[in-house]
Write a protein that holds these residues in place. Structure first.
Motif, PDB file in Angstrom:
ATOM      1  N   ALA A  67      -5.506  -7.565  -3.446  1.00 31.53           N
ATOM      2  CA  ALA A  67      -5.062  -6.205  -3.149  1.00 31.53           C
ATOM      3  C   ALA A  67      -4.210  -6.211  -1.892  1.00 31.53           C
ATOM      4  O   ALA A  67      -4.676  -6.616  -0.827  1.00 31.53           O
ATOM      5  CB  ALA A  67      -6.260  -5.273  -2.976  1.00 31.53           C
ATOM      6  N   LEU A  68      -2.976  -5.768  -2.006  1.00 32.20           N
ATOM      7  CA  LEU A  68      -2.093  -5.631  -0.853  1.00 32.20           C
ATOM      8  C   LEU A  68      -2.043  -4.156  -0.495  1.00 32.20           C
ATOM      9  O   LEU A  68      -1.629  -3.321  -1.304  1.00 32.20           O
ATOM     10  CB  LEU A  68      -0.690  -6.142  -1.177  1.00 32.20           C
ATOM     11  N   VAL A  69      -2.503  -3.822   0.704  1.00 35.21           N
ATOM     12  CA  VAL A  69      -2.579  -2.434   1.148  1.00 35.21           C
ATOM     13  C   VAL A  69      -1.392  -2.166   2.063  1.00 35.21           C
ATOM     14  O   VAL A  69      -1.212  -2.856   3.070  1.00 35.21           O
ATOM     15  CB  VAL A  69      -3.906  -2.153   1.877  1.00 35.21           C
ATOM     16  N   ALA A  70      -0.598  -1.156   1.721  1.00 34.22           N
ATOM     17  CA  ALA A  70       0.667  -0.953   2.420  1.00 34.22           C
ATOM     18  C   ALA A  70       0.888   0.507   2.771  1.00 34.22           C
ATOM     19  O   ALA A  70       0.379   1.413   2.100  1.00 34.22           O
ATOM     20  CB  ALA A  70       1.829  -1.434   1.537  1.00 34.22           C
ATOM     21  N   THR A  71       1.647   0.733   3.821  1.00 31.41           N
ATOM     22  CA  THR A  71       2.162   2.058   4.121  1.00 31.41           C
ATOM     23  C   THR A  71       3.525   2.183   3.455  1.00 31.41           C
ATOM     24  O   THR A  71       3.999   1.249   2.810  1.00 31.41           O
ATOM     25  CB  THR A  71       2.288   2.263   5.636  1.00 31.41           C
ATOM     26  N   ALA A  89      -8.024  -9.111   0.334  1.00 28.64           N
ATOM     27  CA  ALA A  89      -7.059  -8.053   0.625  1.00 28.64           C
ATOM     28  C   ALA A  89      -6.318  -8.354   1.916  1.00 28.64           C
ATOM     29  O   ALA A  89      -6.778  -9.120   2.767  1.00 28.64           O
ATOM     30  CB  ALA A  89      -7.761  -6.698   0.730  1.00 28.64           C
ATOM     31  N   ALA A  90      -5.141  -7.751   2.047  1.00 32.74           N
ATOM     32  CA  ALA A  90      -4.343  -7.856   3.269  1.00 32.74           C
ATOM     33  C   ALA A  90      -3.588  -6.554   3.452  1.00 32.74           C
ATOM     34  O   ALA A  90      -3.288  -5.861   2.477  1.00 32.74           O
ATOM     35  CB  ALA A  90      -3.381  -9.035   3.198  1.00 32.74           C
ATOM     36  N   ALA A  91      -3.282  -6.226   4.703  1.00 28.14           N
ATOM     37  CA  ALA A  91      -2.536  -5.004   5.015  1.00 28.14           C
ATOM     38  C   ALA A  91      -1.128  -5.358   5.461  1.00 28.14           C
ATOM     39  O   ALA A  91      -0.898  -6.389   6.101  1.00 28.14           O
ATOM     40  CB  ALA A  91      -3.248  -4.208   6.102  1.00 28.14           C
ATOM     41  N   GLN A  94      -4.117  -8.254  -9.457  1.00 28.71           N
ATOM     42  CA  GLN A  94      -3.063  -7.926  -8.498  1.00 28.71           C
ATOM     43  C   GLN A  94      -2.860  -6.415  -8.488  1.00 28.71           C
ATOM     44  O   GLN A  94      -2.589  -5.809  -9.528  1.00 28.71           O
ATOM     45  CB  GLN A  94      -1.755  -8.630  -8.889  1.00 28.71           C
ATOM     46  N   VAL A  95      -3.000  -5.801  -7.321  1.00 30.25           N
ATOM     47  CA  VAL A  95      -2.782  -4.356  -7.208  1.00 30.25           C
ATOM     48  C   VAL A  95      -2.189  -4.045  -5.840  1.00 30.25           C
ATOM     49  O   VAL A  95      -2.621  -4.573  -4.814  1.00 30.25           O
ATOM     50  CB  VAL A  95      -4.096  -3.569  -7.427  1.00 30.25           C
ATOM     51  N   LEU A  96      -1.169  -3.222  -5.838  1.00 33.50           N
ATOM     52  CA  LEU A  96      -0.538  -2.752  -4.609  1.00 33.50           C
ATOM     53  C   LEU A  96      -1.086  -1.358  -4.318  1.00 33.50           C
ATOM     54  O   LEU A  96      -1.010  -0.466  -5.164  1.00 33.50           O
ATOM     55  CB  LEU A  96       0.988  -2.704  -4.772  1.00 33.50           C
ATOM     56  N   VAL A  97      -1.666  -1.178  -3.128  1.00 30.70           N
ATOM     57  CA  VAL A  97      -2.346   0.064  -2.765  1.00 30.70           C
ATOM     58  C   VAL A  97      -1.612   0.709  -1.595  1.00 30.70           C
ATOM     59  O   VAL A  97      -1.353   0.054  -0.584  1.00 30.70           O
ATOM     60  CB  VAL A  97      -3.818  -0.201  -2.374  1.00 30.70           C
ATOM     61  N   PHE A  98      -1.299   1.999  -1.727  1.00 31.20           N
ATOM     62  CA  PHE A  98      -0.594   2.706  -0.663  1.00 31.20           C
ATOM     63  C   PHE A  98      -1.520   3.645   0.090  1.00 31.20           C
ATOM     64  O   PHE A  98      -2.276   4.421  -0.516  1.00 31.20           O
ATOM     65  CB  PHE A  98       0.573   3.518  -1.235  1.00 31.20           C
TER      66      PHE A  98
END
Length: 455
Positions: A296-300, A270-272, A245-249
Motif C-alpha cells: 500500500a502506497l499512501v500519498a497526498t 506500506a509506505a508514505a 497493490q493499492v494506491l491510497v490517498f
C-alpha cells in the motif's frame, strides 16, 4: 489508425514497438500531426489517456537531425509541476529517443544541484524540469535558453493550482519569442485559456473527452463508514480481497504518515509519499511499490499526477479531496491505457459535501455499498440526480472479473445505499434497492483485450 499513419519516423516507430504499443490514443491521433507540423497546440484530455507521448513523440522527431544544443543550452523545455511527473516524463523521453542521437536531462529540487549543473554544462536537446529548480539553475548561469525551439507546459492546470504561475511567467520571459509552444492540461478552464492566450500563437485546440470526465475504464464505489473506522475498513478490504497493490490517498501529510504506520501494524507493508519526504525517500517508496515490496502506497495529492504505475488495479480515497477536480486526477492513476481499474472512496458523514461536489462535477451518482461490520452510525446521504448532459449517471456498471466475491463466511447478504429505484433515501430504510456487502472479490488490473496505447 496506426502510429505509422501519423508520420512518425522509423526510429520512433521502433521505440514505440519496443514498449508494446501499436495503436495511438485519441489525443495522440489528434495532437501528434499538429505538433509535427510546427503548430502551437493547446490540448485537454483526462488523466491516463496518453498525453505524455502525444507531445514527446513529435517533439523528438522535430528535434532529430537539428543542430546540437550549445554548452549549457537546451532546445526543448518541458515544465512539470512535480518531481514525480518530471521523472516520469524524462523516462518517456529516454525510452522513445533510444534510437535517436539526442541528449536529455531532468532537473528538480530535493536533490543535489551540482550533478545537474554538470549535466547541463554539455548542453541537452530536451530538458525536463520543475519551475523552482530551473530558476535556481538559471540564476547560477547553468542553463542558457537562447537556442530553445520548443516549450511544453505539462499539467498546466496543476501548475496553476500549486501556485507556479509567477515562476512560469519568469521562465517564459527568459525564452525566445519565436518558438513552438505546447500546453497540455486536464481541462480548458478559464484560467488555462487566459494563460494560453498569453503564450501560444494561434494554437490548435485538441480536446478528446468531456471536461472533468472520469475514464470509462474505472469503476467507482463509495463505502460509507464512520471516520474512526476508516483504518480498520481499509485493512479489511486489502486483506479480504488480497490486493497486492493499492494506491491510497489522504488529505494531509500527517494523515499519510499515520495511516502507513497503522497499515504496517496490521501486517500490510506500506509506505508514505508526500512533500515533506526527501526526494530519495519518495523515489525509494515508489520503486518499492512498483516492485511489489510495498503493498500500500499512501500519498497526498502531490502524487495525484505524475505517478505512472503500469496496470495499477485499484485506488482508494481514504479521505475525499476538498477540491472536486482532484478526485478525477486521483482515480486517473488506475484504468490507464485501456486497462481496467477500480476506485473506492471511504466516506464519513462529515465528507458529504465533498462527495456532493464530486458527483456534481463528474455528473455521476456513485453507488454506495456498506461493508458488513463497518456500517456507519450516520449514513452518507444520497446526492440528488446529476445534471443531464453528455455523461449520464453510471449506476453500478461493472466490467472484468464478474460479480464481487463472497465474504469469509460465504454470505452474500449485501445492501447498497443510494441509486434507489424510487429516488428515496435508501440507506437501509428507504425505497431503493440496497446492498450490504461482506467483502469484494479480487480486483484484476490486467488490461482488457485489444490494442494498447502509448502512455
Amino acid at each position: 489508425m496506426s502510429f505509422q499513419d501519423l508520420g512518425l519516423s522509423e526510429a520512433l516507430l521502433r521505440a514505440i514497438a519496443d514498449q508494446g504499443y501499436n495503436t495511438p490514443s485519441p489525443v495522440q491521433s489528434k495532437a501528434i500531426p499538429q505538433v509535427l507540423a510546427g503548430r502551437d497546440v493547446m490540448a485537454a484530455a483526462q488523466t491516463g489517456t496518453g498525453k505524455t507521448a502525444a507531445f514527446t513523440l513529435p517533439l523528438l522527431q522535430n528535434l532529430s537531425g537539428g543542430a546540437r544544443a550549445p554548452k549549457r543550452g537546451c532546445r526543448a523545455l518541458v515544465l512539470t509541476p512535480t518531481r514525480e511527473l518530471a521523472a516520469q516524463v524524462h523516462e518517456n523521453v529516454t525510452e522513445y529517443s533510444r534510437y535517436l542521437d539526442l541528449r536529455s536531462a531532468c532537473v528538480f529540487g530535493g536533490v543535489k544541484i551540482n550533478p545537474q549543473i554538470d549535466r547541463l554544462s554539455r548542453g541537452v536537446d530536451v530538458l525536463v524540469a520543475t519551475p523552482g529548480r530551473l530558476l535556481d539553475l538559471q540564476g547560477q548561469g547553468a542553463v542558457d535558453f537562447s537556442a530553445l525551439e520548443i516549450l511544453v507546459l505539462d499539467e498546466a492546470d496543476r501548475m496553476l493550482d500549486m501556485g507556479f504561475i509567477h515562476d512560469i511567467r519568469r521562465v517564459v520571459r527568459l525564452l525566445p519569442e519565436k518558438r513552438q509552444t505546447l500546453m497540455f492540461s486536464a481541462t480548458f478552464s478559464g484560467e488555462i485559456t487566459r494563460l494560453a492566450g498569453g503564450y501560444l500563437n494561434n494554437p490548435v485546440k485538441v480536446e478528446v473527452s468531456p471536461a472533468n470526465a472520469t475514464a470509462d475504464t474505472v469503476e467507482q464505489w463509495v463505502y460509507p463508514v464512520d471516520k474512526k473506522q476508516k483504518p480498520a475498513l481499509l485493512s479489511y478490504l486489502v486483506k479480504a480481497n488480497d490486493w497486492s497493490q493499492v494506491l491510497v490517498f489522504t488529505r494531509t501529510k500527517h494523515g499519510a504518515n499515520r495511516l502507513s504506520q497503522q497499515l504496517e501494524k496490521s501486517g500490510i507493508p506500506a509506505a508514505a509519499i508526500h512533500g515533506n519526504k526527501s526526494q530519495n525517500a519518495r523515489t525509494r517508496a515508489l520503486g518499492d511499490f512498483k516492485l511489489g515490496k510495498v503493498q500500500a502506497l499512501v500519498a497526498t495529492d502531490i502524487a495525484a499526477r505524475g505517478l505512472d504505475i503500469e496496470q495499477l488495479p485499484q485506488v482508494v480515497n481514504f479521505d475525499l479531496p476538498n477540491v472536486a477536480e482532484d478526485y478525477v486526477h486521483r482515480i486517473g492513476r488506475t484504468g490507464r491505457a485501456g486497462a481496467a481499474g477500480r476506485a473506492y472512496s471511504l466516506v464519513s458523514a462529515d465528507e458529504a459535501d465533498y462527495l456532493r461536489d464530486i458527483e456534481k462535477l463528474i455528473r455521476q451518482n456513485l453507488p454506495r455499498e456498506e461493508v458488513e461490520g463497518f456500517v456507519p452510525d450516520h449514513t452518507v446521504p444520497d446526492t440528488p440526480p446529476a445534471p443531464t448532459g453528455p455523461r449520464q449517471p453510471n449506476r453500478g456498471r461493472r466490467s472484468g472479473g464478474g460479480r464481487p466475491g463472497q465474504n469469509g463466511s460465504g454470505q452474500q447478504a449485501r445492501q447498497r445505499s443510494g441509486n434507489g429505484g424510487n429516488g428515496g433515501n435508501s440507506s437501509g430504510n428507504g425505497n431503493g434497492n440496497g446492498r450490504r456487502r461482506g467483502g469484494r472479490g479480487r480486483s484484476g488490473g490486467a488490461s482488457q483485450g485489444g490494442n494498447r496505447s502509448a502512455s
